[in-house]
Motif scaffolding. Sequence first.
Motif, mmCIF file in Angstrom:
data_model
loop_
_atom_site.group_PDB
_atom_site.id
_atom_site.type_symbol
_atom_site.label_atom_id
_atom_site.label_comp_id
_atom_site.label_asym_id
_atom_site.label_seq_id
_atom_site.Cartn_x
_atom_site.Cartn_y
_atom_site.Cartn_z
ATOM 1 N N THR A 63 -11.484 -34.948 26.170
ATOM 2 C CA THR A 63 -11.938 -35.970 26.817
ATOM 3 C C THR A 63 -10.871 -36.346 25.920
ATOM 4 O OG1 THR A 63 -14.271 -35.011 27.174
ATOM 5 C CG2 THR A 63 -13.589 -37.406 26.626
ATOM 6 N N ILE A 64 -10.768 -37.521 27.046
ATOM 7 C CA ILE A 64 -9.314 -38.946 26.737
ATOM 8 C C ILE A 64 -10.110 -39.203 26.355
ATOM 9 C CG2 ILE A 64 -8.158 -40.265 27.087
ATOM 10 C CD1 ILE A 64 -7.322 -38.641 29.471
ATOM 11 N N GLU A 65 -9.777 -39.832 24.811
ATOM 12 C CA GLU A 65 -10.591 -41.273 24.149
ATOM 13 C C GLU A 65 -10.851 -41.977 24.126
ATOM 14 O OE1 GLU A 65 -14.221 -40.452 23.111
ATOM 15 O OE2 GLU A 65 -13.426 -38.059 23.356
ATOM 16 N N ARG A 66 -9.080 -42.243 24.172
ATOM 17 C CA ARG A 66 -7.549 -43.440 23.399
ATOM 18 C C ARG A 66 -6.515 -43.359 24.523
ATOM 19 N NH1 ARG A 66 -11.689 -45.285 21.865
ATOM 20 N NH2 ARG A 66 -12.731 -46.645 20.047
ATOM 21 N N ILE A 67 -6.585 -44.369 24.882
ATOM 22 C CA ILE A 67 -5.180 -44.611 25.543
ATOM 23 C C ILE A 67 -3.999 -45.065 24.591
ATOM 24 C CG2 ILE A 67 -3.592 -44.612 27.610
ATOM 25 C CD1 ILE A 67 -5.549 -43.688 29.104
ATOM 26 N N PHE A 68 -2.933 -44.923 24.160
ATOM 27 C CA PHE A 68 -2.111 -46.394 23.130
ATOM 28 C C PHE A 68 -0.875 -46.100 24.151
ATOM 29 C CE2 PHE A 68 -5.190 -45.097 20.310
ATOM 30 C CZ PHE A 68 -5.232 -45.990 19.903
ATOM 31 N N THR A 69 -0.010 -47.445 24.090
ATOM 32 C CA THR A 69 0.975 -48.211 24.713
ATOM 33 C C THR A 69 1.845 -48.415 23.502
ATOM 34 O OG1 THR A 69 0.647 -48.136 26.391
ATOM 35 C CG2 THR A 69 2.101 -48.767 26.140
ATOM 36 N N ALA A 70 2.671 -47.023 23.143
ATOM 37 C CA ALA A 70 3.816 -47.222 21.950
ATOM 38 C C ALA A 70 4.848 -48.345 22.354
ATOM 39 C CB ALA A 70 4.662 -46.491 21.453
ATOM 40 N N TYR A 71 5.368 -49.357 21.133
ATOM 41 C CA TYR A 71 6.561 -50.466 21.482
ATOM 42 C C TYR A 71 7.333 -49.823 22.076
ATOM 43 C CZ TYR A 71 9.432 -48.313 17.730
ATOM 44 O OH TYR A 71 10.598 -47.402 17.425
ATOM 45 N N ASP A 72 8.016 -48.727 21.905
ATOM 46 C CA ASP A 72 9.101 -48.569 23.529
ATOM 47 C C ASP A 72 7.998 -47.763 24.514
ATOM 48 O OD1 ASP A 72 7.562 -45.975 22.351
ATOM 49 O OD2 ASP A 72 9.431 -44.409 22.139
ATOM 50 N N GLY A 73 7.085 -48.372 24.783
ATOM 51 C CA GLY A 73 6.618 -47.808 25.659
ATOM 52 C C GLY A 73 6.008 -46.248 26.421
ATOM 53 N N GLN A 74 6.170 -45.269 25.169
ATOM 54 C CA GLN A 74 5.673 -44.166 25.666
ATOM 55 C C GLN A 74 4.254 -44.191 25.220
ATOM 56 O OE1 GLN A 74 7.740 -41.251 25.312
ATOM 57 N NE2 GLN A 74 6.360 -40.188 25.383
ATOM 58 N N ILE A 75 3.019 -43.360 26.093
ATOM 59 C CA ILE A 75 2.049 -43.201 25.679
ATOM 60 C C ILE A 75 1.472 -42.162 25.303
ATOM 61 C CG2 ILE A 75 0.214 -43.381 27.899
ATOM 62 C CD1 ILE A 75 1.771 -45.616 28.625
ATOM 63 N N HIS A 76 0.367 -42.112 24.558
ATOM 64 C CA HIS A 76 -0.102 -41.869 23.733
ATOM 65 C C HIS A 76 -1.578 -41.330 24.093
ATOM 66 C CE1 HIS A 76 3.084 -41.782 20.717
ATOM 67 N NE2 HIS A 76 3.136 -43.323 21.186
ATOM 68 N N LEU A 77 -1.809 -39.920 23.988
ATOM 69 C CA LEU A 77 -3.398 -40.062 25.023
ATOM 70 C C LEU A 77 -4.076 -39.800 23.862
ATOM 71 C CD1 LEU A 77 -2.214 -38.667 27.996
ATOM 72 C CD2 LEU A 77 -3.126 -40.758 27.932
ATOM 73 N N GLY A 78 -4.962 -39.924 23.432
ATOM 74 C CA GLY A 78 -6.187 -39.365 22.664
ATOM 75 C C GLY A 78 -6.923 -38.975 22.294
ATOM 76 N N VAL A 79 -7.350 -37.487 22.554
ATOM 77 C CA VAL A 79 -8.445 -36.639 22.817
ATOM 78 C C VAL A 79 -9.170 -36.058 21.744
ATOM 79 C CG1 VAL A 79 -6.876 -35.923 24.452
ATOM 80 C CG2 VAL A 79 -6.722 -34.712 22.134
ATOM 81 N N THR A 80 -10.696 -35.422 22.261
ATOM 82 C CA THR A 80 -11.392 -34.499 21.524
ATOM 83 C C THR A 80 -11.277 -33.683 21.914
ATOM 84 O OG1 THR A 80 -13.306 -36.109 21.959
ATOM 85 C CG2 THR A 80 -12.440 -36.835 19.898
ATOM 86 N N VAL A 81 -11.512 -32.549 21.208
ATOM 87 C CA VAL A 81 -11.823 -31.163 22.152
ATOM 88 C C VAL A 81 -13.340 -30.892 22.245
ATOM 89 C CG1 VAL A 81 -11.303 -28.261 22.410
ATOM 90 C CG2 VAL A 81 -9.626 -30.069 20.785
ATOM 91 N N ASP A 82 -13.532 -30.499 23.266
ATOM 92 C CA ASP A 82 -15.239 -30.306 24.021
ATOM 93 C C ASP A 82 -15.874 -29.372 23.636
ATOM 94 O OD1 ASP A 82 -14.522 -32.427 26.039
ATOM 95 O OD2 ASP A 82 -14.317 -31.341 27.783
ATOM 96 N N ASP A 83 -15.308 -28.426 23.350
ATOM 97 C CA ASP A 83 -16.283 -27.378 22.588
ATOM 98 C C ASP A 83 -16.317 -27.356 20.981
ATOM 99 O OD1 ASP A 83 -13.306 -26.557 22.379
ATOM 100 O OD2 ASP A 83 -14.105 -24.535 23.131
ATOM 101 N N ASP A 84 -15.729 -28.462 20.382
ATOM 102 C CA ASP A 84 -15.501 -29.009 18.700
ATOM 103 C C ASP A 84 -16.484 -28.744 18.503
ATOM 104 O OD1 ASP A 84 -14.797 -29.131 16.639
ATOM 105 O OD2 ASP A 84 -12.830 -29.715 16.857
ATOM 106 N N PRO A 85 -17.169 -28.376 17.265
ATOM 107 C CA PRO A 85 -18.333 -29.128 17.468
ATOM 108 C C PRO A 85 -18.868 -29.655 16.435
ATOM 109 C CG PRO A 85 -17.817 -26.739 15.716
ATOM 110 C CD PRO A 85 -17.116 -27.053 16.953
ATOM 111 N N GLY A 86 -17.408 -30.210 16.406
ATOM 112 C CA GLY A 86 -17.046 -31.603 15.202
ATOM 113 C C GLY A 86 -16.054 -32.366 15.709
#
Length: 81
Positions: free
Chosen positions: A35-58
Amino acid sequence: VDVGGKTFRQGAKVVIRPGPDADFHARMLDGRTATIERIFTAYDGQIHLGVTVDDDPGQELMRETGRYLYFFEPELEVVAT
């Protein structure tokens, strides 16, 4: 955010598909849904997608503490809903 012809939204489901040059930890997640939790744009325009794994107990703990796994657009497939 629209990147490479794909639309990514917070809360959207994706399948992790790291490339062959990805590190071992990323390759272990190949084919798992996340699941996408966060979307970040770096200073150079690169997109970073922060996710959590769905079947991870944590998953809830990672979400609550803001600890995500980050991937770039080519490494994620959007799951059609």
